[in-house]
Write an enzyme that holds these catalytic residues in place. Structure first.
Site, PDB file in Angstrom:
ATOM      1  N   LYS A 163       1.278  15.357  -7.629  1.00  0.00           N
ATOM      2  CA  LYS A 163       2.034  16.244  -8.512  1.00  0.00           C
ATOM      3  C   LYS A 163       1.151  16.962  -9.528  1.00  0.00           C
ATOM      4  CE  LYS A 163       5.957  16.745  -8.891  1.00  0.00           C
ATOM      5  NZ  LYS A 163       6.891  17.790  -8.391  1.00  0.00           N
TER       6      LYS A 163
ATOM      7  N   CYS B  97      -8.335  -6.898  -4.036  1.00  0.00           N
ATOM      8  CA  CYS B  97      -7.329  -7.964  -4.003  1.00  0.00           C
ATOM      9  C   CYS B  97      -7.147  -8.477  -2.565  1.00  0.00           C
ATOM     10  CB  CYS B  97      -6.028  -7.474  -4.614  1.00  0.00           C
ATOM     11  SG  CYS B  97      -4.904  -8.830  -5.076  1.00  0.00           S
ATOM     12  N   TYR B  98      -6.004  -8.226  -1.931  1.00  0.00           N
ATOM     13  CA  TYR B  98      -5.820  -8.658  -0.544  1.00  0.00           C
ATOM     14  C   TYR B  98      -6.935  -8.107   0.331  1.00  0.00           C
ATOM     15  CZ  TYR B  98      -3.677  -9.336   4.061  1.00  0.00           C
ATOM     16  OH  TYR B  98      -3.436  -9.702   5.371  1.00  0.00           O
TER      17      TYR B  98
ATOM     18  N   HIS C 110      -7.815  -5.529  -9.832  1.00  0.00           N
ATOM     19  CA  HIS C 110      -7.407  -4.157  -9.524  1.00  0.00           C
ATOM     20  C   HIS C 110      -8.123  -3.163 -10.452  1.00  0.00           C
ATOM     21  CE1 HIS C 110      -4.095  -4.978  -6.699  1.00  0.00           C
ATOM     22  NE2 HIS C 110      -3.993  -6.115  -7.360  1.00  0.00           N
TER      23      HIS C 110
ATOM     24  N   GLY D 265      -2.095  -6.209  -1.313  1.00  0.00           N
ATOM     25  CA  GLY D 265      -0.878  -6.396  -0.533  1.00  0.00           C
ATOM     26  C   GLY D 265      -0.221  -7.709  -0.906  1.00  0.00           C
TER      27      GLY D 265
ATOM     28  N   GLU E  16      -7.995   0.036 -10.234  1.00  0.00           N
ATOM     29  CA  GLU E  16      -7.262   1.293 -10.308  1.00  0.00           C
ATOM     30  C   GLU E  16      -6.259   1.355 -11.460  1.00  0.00           C
ATOM     31  OE1 GLU E  16      -4.890  -1.313  -7.391  1.00  0.00           O
ATOM     32  OE2 GLU E  16      -6.967  -1.034  -8.054  1.00  0.00           O
TER      33      GLU E  16
ATOM     34  N   ASP F 182       7.337  22.181  -7.002  1.00  0.00           N
ATOM     35  CA  ASP F 182       6.660  22.111  -5.705  1.00  0.00           C
ATOM     36  C   ASP F 182       6.974  23.320  -4.825  1.00  0.00           C
ATOM     37  OD1 ASP F 182       5.780  19.651  -6.611  1.00  0.00           O
ATOM     38  OD2 ASP F 182       7.369  18.545  -5.597  1.00  0.00           O
TER      39      ASP F 182
END
Length: 510
Positions: free
Chosen positions: A366, A82-83, A169, A55, A171, A227
């Site tokens: 998606k 992180c945060y 991070h 964040g 990710e 979608d």
């Protein structure tokens, strides 16, 4: 067997969707909720693990986002990123402060391979740092498990309490072994089995749809995009002739798209399809409107009004199907910060006349929707077609939406897409389209001064649509597209190419 779930608590980090997608890649279902979600709700969710996102705030600010510190006493494994790592440290008695040197970007890091998170990884590694504050003193019971030259506590853990924290991070792709770190947390710390499979999701949704609908009639909001197409076929498989698909031609579609929707769903899928010509109605509502959020809300409300009218004509259909997907929900600010509203999420009118809304894709990203579509035997060329926003060309036509401006945009977009499809690079692109800006500039055409529109071209590569890189298209392709757009269309004398990635931009301009 109850489904395994991971909870992601959002502290406002830009990568929250990416964290969720990485977890899903490991065949583990996860949900994103705001950091202030109550402890009672977290307990009721029966989550097998919790991940705290990054964040932009400082944990030392009085109004910084906070979670209930009781999460650290539930006995559920927690991973702070992180945060989230700093919040864990401060909540448990550690010290977080701003060092002399912050870290941003790719960073060399030394891992302790004794840590379960880093088991079987290289000791000397590379990660992605993005922080101003750092953990200066560990909470009681923790030990350091990674460090960098500027960050002595790049990772810490309390294995007894199953609490883990990463200052970097994992990710993002720039963290070399980040996916392996997340996998270790899910499987070696949370002790999961990886039950999240598309076949089981289909079975669960079919059963859920039948139970909710019963013998009622249902309308499907059919846009012709990926979608809504997948949602329609899934619901059709569940309830068959109880479903009526409604395609509203709002005049905001790409070139020849309306005819293609009618051909495929009436011809190939033999679905009941009602086509409503509402071009004039939508353009009237949009007259004089330039603000993109207002456009989205107007289009969303008008969609529903049309469906309500059709429903009354169709013996009072009680349910509405929408192709809402998980990023729509997250970006619309449901349970977190709003990035942009989606016509099928935040713009539904309060006096909605349907008994209920069925959103069978609401939990999916998606690429998961595409996987589901292939499982349902939808032709690959339809499943893998380019995503198209629900509000259509209205949000690619910057400023006021008029029939004349839409026609310019529609033709420019068709030319660009045609040129891209001719090239070998098309298979590597996630999305490519034209935008008609509301910028006019001076040009010279036919030895005379012109003062006409600027068209922007956009092409990106992305695996998940949560992040995207601008595509480095061949100069020859861009030159041909620009020349054709200017030569074949009136009112355009300048073409530009967007070289911005997501983040900081979004894929769409509005």
């Amino acid at each position: 067997m109850q489904q395994e779930k991971i909870l992601i608590l959002d502290f406002g980090g830009q990568y929250k969707q990416l964290i969720a997608r990485r977890v899903r890649e490991e065949h583990v279902y996860c949900e994103i909720k705001p950091c202030n979600t109550s402890l009672a709700e977290i307990k009721a969710g029966q989550y097998r693990g919790i991940i705290l996102t990054g964040g932009p705030a400082s944990v030392n600010e009085a109004d910084s986002p906070k979670a209930d510190s009781g999460i650290f006493t539930l006995g559920i494994p927690v991973l702070g990123i992180c945060y989230g790592a700093q919040f864990m440290s401060k909540s448990l008695g550690g010290l977080v402060q701003r060092p002399e040197k912050s870290e941003y970007g790719k960073t060399k890091i030394e891992l302790s391979t004794k840590s379960v998170l880093f088991s079987e990884l290289k000791k000397d590694n590379e990660c992605w740092m993005s922080h101003s504050d750092s953990i200066a003193e560990l909470p009681q019971g923790f030990e350091i498990t990674a460090k960098s030259s500027a960050c002595p506590v790049a990772a810490m853990e309390d294995r007894a309490r199953k609490l883990y924290a990463l200052q970097f991070h994992p990710e993002v792709n720039h963290t070399i072994d980040g996916q392996e770190m997340l996998r270790n947390f899910l499987y070696k710390v949370c002790d999961l089995n990886g039950q999240w499979e598309m076949d089981s999701y289909i079975d669960w949704q079919l059963e859920k749809i039948r139970a909710e609908v019963g013998k009622s009639k249902v309308l499907c909001a059919m846009s012709g995009g990926v979608d809504s197409s997948v949602a329609a076929v899934l619901v059709h498989r569940a309830i068959g002739k109880q479903l009526t698909c409604v395609f509203v031609d709002h005049g905001l579609m790409r070139k020849d798209e309306g005819a293609e929707v009618e051909r495929v769903f009436r011809g190939e899928f033999e679905m009941k399809l009602i086509c409503v010509d509402a071009k004039e109605r939508f353009l009237t509502r949009l007259k004089g409107i330039s603000d993109p959020e207002e456009k989205r809300k107007i289009i969303g409300e008008e969609f529903i009004r049309v469906f309500e009218e059709v429903a009354r004509e169709q013996s009072d259909c009680e349910y509405l199907v929408q192709g809402t997907i998980y990023p729509d929900v997250i970006e619309s600010g449901i349970g977190g910060a709003m990035i942009k509203s989606h016509h099928n999420v935040g713009a539904l009118p309060e006096d909605l006349e349907f008994k209920g809304v069925i959103e069978p894709l609401r939990e999916l990203f998606k690429d998961e929707v595409r996987e589901l579509g292939l499982k349902l035997a939808i032709p690959e060329e339809m499943v893998k077609r380019q995503p198209f926003p629900g509000p259509g060309l209205a949000i690619r036509c910057l400023g006021e939406v008029t029939e004349e401006r839409l026609n310019i945009l529609r033709e420019a977009d068709a030319i660009f897409r045609e040129e891209v499809k001719k090239s070998t690079i098309s298979k590597d692109l996630a999305r490519y389209f034209a935008v008609l800006t509301n910028l006019r500039s001076v040009g010279v055409q036919g030895d005379a001064r012109s003062y006409d529109y600027t068209v922007a071209l956009r092409a990106v590569s992305s695996s998940d649509f949560m992040t995207a890189d601008w595509a480095q298209l061949p100069y020859e392709l861009l030159a041909r597209s620009s020349q054709r757009i200017i030569n074949e269309l009136g009112h355009v004398n300048r073409v530009v190419y967007d070289i911005t990635s997501k983040p900081p931009a979004t894929i769409e301009w509005e």
